[in-house]
Design an enzyme around this catalytic site. Structure first.
Site, PDB file in Angstrom:
ATOM      1  CE  LYS A  44      59.881  45.976  86.813  1.00  0.00           C
ATOM      2  NZ  LYS A  44      60.851  45.699  87.900  1.00  0.00           N
ATOM      3  CG  ASP A  78      64.521  46.102  86.875  1.00  0.00           C
ATOM      4  OD1 ASP A  78      65.695  45.716  87.037  1.00  0.00           O
ATOM      5  OD2 ASP A  78      63.667  46.105  87.791  1.00  0.00           O
ATOM      6  CD  GLN A 105      63.152  41.991  78.254  1.00  0.00           C
ATOM      7  OE1 GLN A 105      63.021  42.464  77.126  1.00  0.00           O
ATOM      8  NE2 GLN A 105      62.284  42.218  79.227  1.00  0.00           N
ATOM      9  NE  ARG A 126      69.592  42.727  86.515  1.00  0.00           N
ATOM     10  CZ  ARG A 126      68.625  43.555  86.953  1.00  0.00           C
ATOM     11  NH1 ARG A 126      67.413  43.539  86.424  1.00  0.00           N
ATOM     12  NH2 ARG A 126      68.876  44.397  87.933  1.00  0.00           N
ATOM     13  CB  THR A 168      69.404  32.394  84.739  1.00  0.00           C
ATOM     14  OG1 THR A 168      68.497  31.317  84.518  1.00  0.00           O
ATOM     15  CG2 THR A 168      70.821  31.859  84.775  1.00  0.00           C
TER      16      THR A 168
HETATM   17  P1  FAD Z   1      63.470  29.406  84.148  1.00  0.00           P
HETATM   18  O1  FAD Z   1      63.728  28.422  83.072  1.00  0.00           O
HETATM   19  O2  FAD Z   1      62.187  30.160  84.136  1.00  0.00           O
HETATM   20  O3  FAD Z   1      63.599  28.712  85.559  1.00  0.00           O
HETATM   21  C1  FAD Z   1      64.656  27.820  85.881  1.00  0.00           C
HETATM   22  C2  FAD Z   1      64.368  27.245  87.272  1.00  0.00           C
HETATM   23  O4  FAD Z   1      64.458  28.280  88.232  1.00  0.00           O
HETATM   24  C3  FAD Z   1      62.954  26.699  87.458  1.00  0.00           C
HETATM   25  O5  FAD Z   1      62.882  25.365  87.058  1.00  0.00           O
HETATM   26  C4  FAD Z   1      62.755  26.866  88.956  1.00  0.00           C
HETATM   27  O6  FAD Z   1      63.423  25.862  89.651  1.00  0.00           O
HETATM   28  C5  FAD Z   1      63.471  28.157  89.240  1.00  0.00           C
HETATM   29  N1  FAD Z   1      62.581  29.328  89.169  1.00  0.00           N
HETATM   30  C6  FAD Z   1      62.496  30.244  88.183  1.00  0.00           C
HETATM   31  N2  FAD Z   1      61.623  31.221  88.477  1.00  0.00           N
HETATM   32  C7  FAD Z   1      61.103  30.900  89.683  1.00  0.00           C
HETATM   33  C8  FAD Z   1      60.164  31.519  90.521  1.00  0.00           C
HETATM   34  N3  FAD Z   1      59.540  32.640  90.206  1.00  0.00           N
HETATM   35  N4  FAD Z   1      59.878  30.926  91.706  1.00  0.00           N
HETATM   36  C9  FAD Z   1      60.497  29.780  92.066  1.00  0.00           C
HETATM   37  N5  FAD Z   1      61.420  29.145  91.298  1.00  0.00           N
HETATM   38  C10 FAD Z   1      61.717  29.699  90.127  1.00  0.00           C
HETATM   39  N6  FAD Z   1      62.966  39.953  83.536  1.00  0.00           N
HETATM   40  C11 FAD Z   1      62.732  41.009  82.728  1.00  0.00           C
HETATM   41  O7  FAD Z   1      61.977  40.893  81.753  1.00  0.00           O
HETATM   42  N7  FAD Z   1      63.326  42.221  82.987  1.00  0.00           N
HETATM   43  C12 FAD Z   1      64.205  42.403  84.006  1.00  0.00           C
HETATM   44  O8  FAD Z   1      64.730  43.503  84.183  1.00  0.00           O
HETATM   45  C13 FAD Z   1      64.476  41.292  84.857  1.00  0.00           C
HETATM   46  N8  FAD Z   1      65.352  41.393  85.883  1.00  0.00           N
HETATM   47  C14 FAD Z   1      65.696  40.275  86.588  1.00  0.00           C
HETATM   48  C15 FAD Z   1      66.688  40.349  87.563  1.00  0.00           C
HETATM   49  C16 FAD Z   1      67.123  39.204  88.202  1.00  0.00           C
HETATM   50  C17 FAD Z   1      68.212  39.296  89.207  1.00  0.00           C
HETATM   51  C18 FAD Z   1      66.539  37.944  87.872  1.00  0.00           C
HETATM   52  C19 FAD Z   1      67.023  36.682  88.506  1.00  0.00           C
HETATM   53  C20 FAD Z   1      65.529  37.868  86.954  1.00  0.00           C
HETATM   54  C21 FAD Z   1      65.079  39.016  86.317  1.00  0.00           C
HETATM   55  N9  FAD Z   1      64.063  38.963  85.365  1.00  0.00           N
HETATM   56  C22 FAD Z   1      63.820  40.053  84.577  1.00  0.00           C
HETATM   57  C23 FAD Z   1      63.215  37.756  85.251  1.00  0.00           C
HETATM   58  C24 FAD Z   1      63.707  36.810  84.170  1.00  0.00           C
HETATM   59  O9  FAD Z   1      63.460  37.372  82.899  1.00  0.00           O
HETATM   60  C25 FAD Z   1      62.983  35.447  84.262  1.00  0.00           C
HETATM   61  O10 FAD Z   1      61.615  35.668  84.078  1.00  0.00           O
HETATM   62  C26 FAD Z   1      63.189  34.727  85.584  1.00  0.00           C
HETATM   63  O11 FAD Z   1      64.507  34.861  86.032  1.00  0.00           O
HETATM   64  C27 FAD Z   1      62.894  33.225  85.437  1.00  0.00           C
HETATM   65  O12 FAD Z   1      63.734  32.664  84.484  1.00  0.00           O
HETATM   66  P2  FAD Z   1      65.031  31.761  84.839  1.00  0.00           P
HETATM   67  O13 FAD Z   1      66.184  32.325  84.108  1.00  0.00           O
HETATM   68  O14 FAD Z   1      65.226  31.632  86.279  1.00  0.00           O
HETATM   69  O15 FAD Z   1      64.725  30.370  84.112  1.00  0.00           O
END
Ligand code: FAD
Length: 249
Positions: A44, A78, A105, A126, A168
């Site tokens: 970050k 990030d 994002q 990403r 995701t």
């Molecule tokens: P969601 O709709 O939130 O979740 C879908 C399903 O995934 C949920 O129903 C649940 O089953 C599962 N799930 C999601 N999160 C969790 C959790 N914490 N614990 C357990 N189960 C969960 N965000 C940024 O703002 N900046 C970044 O640089 C950044 N980098 C990332 C890098 C990676 C590799 C990943 C995977 C995520 C990153 N994120 C980042 C976080 C991202 O923005 C989301 O907040 C996060 O991935 C949750 O969203 P989702 O796409 O999984 O969907």
């Protein structure tokens, strides 16, 4: 599965702390190389001093990118809250071409045009949904709108992106991605899925078994509090999960 290492920490308050973060990442890059691991690093910019001095932050990023490049590795930058987006994309773009990947994002209104510009310049991206609390004048307040924008940006990224990462755990979106790449005959070697270490392990294994590239985002280090709070905000059930495991141990 491959990995990307996140040395926990953000919003450092002194140049010395930013230097410590840089050194921790350099050590990580060297160990990755020594052990021949398939792992990038994810940093970050506020951890590398963006809030203190953009010049110092740029110098720290440059050191990391040069080391990564010499080792055939990459630095993933990030994305933090919306106040940093412009500066972060500016810095990433200035270091391109180099061994760097940006993050977009899907919850931000501006992301469609940012993504288009990054893809036009062949800067790897990403795609995530977004993890910070944002006001409704910059980000979609409704989750359903974030999800549909994610799918829209994802197809744009798969069509025109270089080395894209679909990050995701959303199973429905992941299925949509797979249907899309199959329909458009996009080879599995042209993109990767990314997920957080420990989240939806079943899905991670299934995708890898189906022949897709999967990279796990692995946080480590002591400064765990802000990261942990964002994960809790995404899924409050994680608190129960944590408590149950603490009791068991
Ligand atoms: P969601 O709709 O939130 O979740 C879908 C399903 O995934 C949920 O129903 C649940 O089953 C599962 N799930 C999601 N999160 C969790 C959790 N914490 N614990 C357990 N189960 C969960 N965000 C940024 O703002 N900046 C970044 O640089 C950044 N980098 C990332 C890098 C990676 C590799 C990943 C995977 C995520 C990153 N994120 C980042 C976080 C991202 O923005 C989301 O907040 C996060 O991935 C949750 O969203 P989702 O796409 O999984 O969907």
């Amino acid at each position: 599965m491959s990995a990307t290492l996140d040395h926990l920490g953000e919003s450092v308050t002194s140049p010395a702390e930013a230097e410590d973060s840089r050194e921790a990442y350099l050590a990580a890059l060297d160990r990755i190389q020594d052990l021949a691991l398939e792992s990038s690093i994810s940093a970050k910019l506020t951890q590398l001093g963006l809030n203190l001095s953009e010049q110092q932050c740029r110098a720290n990023v440059q050191t990391l990118i040069e080391r990564a490049q010499a080792q055939g590795n990459i630095v993933e930058i990030d994305m933090e809250s919306s106040e940093y987006v412009e500066r972060t994309l500016g810095i990433v773009s200035d270091f391109h071409p180099g061994s760097v990947r940006a993050v977009i994002q899907a919850y931000l209104y501006r992301s469609a045009s940012d993504l288009q510009e990054l893809c036009r310049r062949s800067i790897p991206v990403r795609l995530v949904k977004g993890a910070y609390q944002e006001p409704s004048d910059v980000a979609f307040p409704k989750k359903s709108d974030v999800d549909s924008n994610y799918v829209h940006l994802m197809t744009q990224l798969l069509d025109t992106g270089v080395n894209p990462a679909i990050a995701t755990h959303d199973e429905k979106i992941l299925r949509t991605a797979i249907e899309y790449v199959q329909k458009e005959k996009i080879s599995a070697s042209r993109f990767e899925f990314q997920m957080l270490y420990g989240v939806r392990r079943d899905l991670q294994r299934r995708l890898a078994a189906e022949g897709y590239r999967v990279r796990l985002y692995v946080p480590y280090g002591n400064a765990w509090y802000p990261y942990f709070m964002r994960r809790l905000a995404e899924r409050p059930a994680n608190l129960l999960f944590l408590l149950r495991n603490l009791m068991r141990n």
